[in-house]
Write an enzyme that holds these catalytic residues in place. Sequence first.
Site, PDB file in Angstrom:
ATOM      1  N   HIS A   1    -111.837  49.244 -74.095  1.00 10.93           N
ATOM      2  CA  HIS A   1    -113.237  48.880 -74.361  1.00 10.93           C
ATOM      3  C   HIS A   1    -113.785  47.908 -73.308  1.00 10.93           C
ATOM      4  O   HIS A   1    -114.975  47.916 -73.008  1.00 10.93           O
ATOM      5  CB  HIS A   1    -113.373  48.251 -75.747  1.00 10.93           C
ATOM      6  CG  HIS A   1    -113.485  49.260 -76.850  1.00 10.93           C
ATOM      7  ND1 HIS A   1    -112.411  49.981 -77.293  1.00 10.93           N
ATOM      8  CD2 HIS A   1    -114.554  49.671 -77.577  1.00 10.93           C
ATOM      9  CE1 HIS A   1    -112.811  50.794 -78.261  1.00 10.93           C
ATOM     10  NE2 HIS A   1    -114.112  50.623 -78.455  1.00 10.93           N
TER      11      HIS A   1
ATOM     12  N   CYS B   1    -105.827  54.002 -75.324  1.00  9.10           N
ATOM     13  CA  CYS B   1    -106.001  52.826 -76.174  1.00  9.10           C
ATOM     14  C   CYS B   1    -104.736  51.991 -76.011  1.00  9.10           C
ATOM     15  O   CYS B   1    -103.630  52.477 -76.284  1.00  9.10           O
ATOM     16  CB  CYS B   1    -106.141  53.304 -77.622  1.00  9.10           C
ATOM     17  SG  CYS B   1    -106.033  51.976 -78.825  1.00  9.10           S
TER      18      CYS B   1
ATOM     19  N   SER C   1    -109.895  54.547 -80.527  1.00  9.52           N
ATOM     20  CA  SER C   1    -110.576  54.262 -81.798  1.00  9.52           C
ATOM     21  C   SER C   1    -112.082  54.472 -81.672  1.00  9.52           C
ATOM     22  O   SER C   1    -112.794  54.490 -82.671  1.00  9.52           O
ATOM     23  CB  SER C   1    -110.314  52.808 -82.200  1.00  9.52           C
ATOM     24  OG  SER C   1    -110.903  51.944 -81.247  1.00  9.52           O
TER      25      SER C   1
HETATM   26  N1  DGL Z   1    -109.746  50.490 -76.965  1.00 15.20           N
HETATM   27  C1  DGL Z   1    -108.610  50.058 -77.656  1.00 15.20           C
HETATM   28  C2  DGL Z   1    -107.570  49.339 -76.864  1.00 15.20           C
HETATM   29  O1  DGL Z   1    -107.464  49.601 -75.688  1.00 15.20           O
HETATM   30  C3  DGL Z   1    -108.713  49.803 -79.131  1.00 15.20           C
HETATM   31  C4  DGL Z   1    -109.563  48.688 -79.573  1.00 15.20           C
HETATM   32  C5  DGL Z   1    -109.529  48.608 -81.083  1.00 15.20           C
HETATM   33  O2  DGL Z   1    -109.728  49.627 -81.735  1.00 15.20           O
HETATM   34  O3  DGL Z   1    -109.264  47.519 -81.601  1.00 15.20           O
HETATM   35  O4  DGL Z   1    -106.825  48.567 -77.373  1.00 15.20           O
END
Ligand code: DGL
Length: 269
Positions: free
Chosen positions: A190, A76, A14
């Site tokens: 993230h 993600c 994202s």
């Molecule tokens: N980086 C993502 C994950 O590993 C997505 C975070 C998001 O967009 O809420 O879940």
Amino acid sequence: MILKRHEPIAIFDSGIGGLSVLIEIKKILPYEKIIYLADKKKHPFGTRPKDEIEKIAYEIINFLISKNVKMIVIACNTASTIKLDDLRKEYEIPVIGMIEPEVVSQYINKFRGNSVGLIGTTATINSQAYDDVIKKLNTDIKLYSKDCSKLVPLIETGKIESDSFKEELNNCLSLLLSDGITNLIIGCTHFSFIIERINDLLGNNVNVFNPSRFVAHYVKEKLSHEGLLNSFREIYEPEYLITSKRDEFINTGHKMTSLAFKNLKLITI
Ligand code: DGL
């Protein structure tokens, strides 16, 4: 005709989180072409309902397939919770997520003791995707999950020095510490960029595992197994495709990773 093995690997998230996977892939597969897609227009994914996350993931994957990529890496955790087995039946190329048994099995044997913490988004925690994979690999492990969704947009916008960030991070980790965890899985890409801070707050008694590194190893293994490793010895600059907030992506992405984003385009999916 360009051979499939000379086509790029696509990685998506994202926002900036999946850059942690890109970096790990680049380390062990320096000669691969990479397309990185950040669907910032729909960021964050993790607080959306399941069917919406599935729709977003399919849209992105179809878009990437149209770019003739040879593999898709869902960098993600949230998007990796959708039914990947069903999805794979529709596509000819390999699609790899963050919560594959082949990924989790690389670090599960390194756990110290059986109490394992997991931090992720609401969707990741509610899906119980980690619980399901871990249960199949080792029934003795007790998983303590914590929804830390509030940290995601703060990381995406680079506000990691703010009081609300510090407070939320403390709150997430202190609850897990009071559960007595001795291991922690970074269940959101993230959070890869704040691992040092997580380590400092948890202290030496907790081992921290970042799936980004292990996904990269699985990507290499899968490409090699499928005869898809690029045979050219050339270093390519990754291509970055962003659906919104170009400057924010460049600024925060650079702050978190030091990457330069020389080849970046704003796109519509
Ligand atoms: N980086 C993502 C994950 O590993 C997505 C975070 C998001 O967009 O809420 O879940």
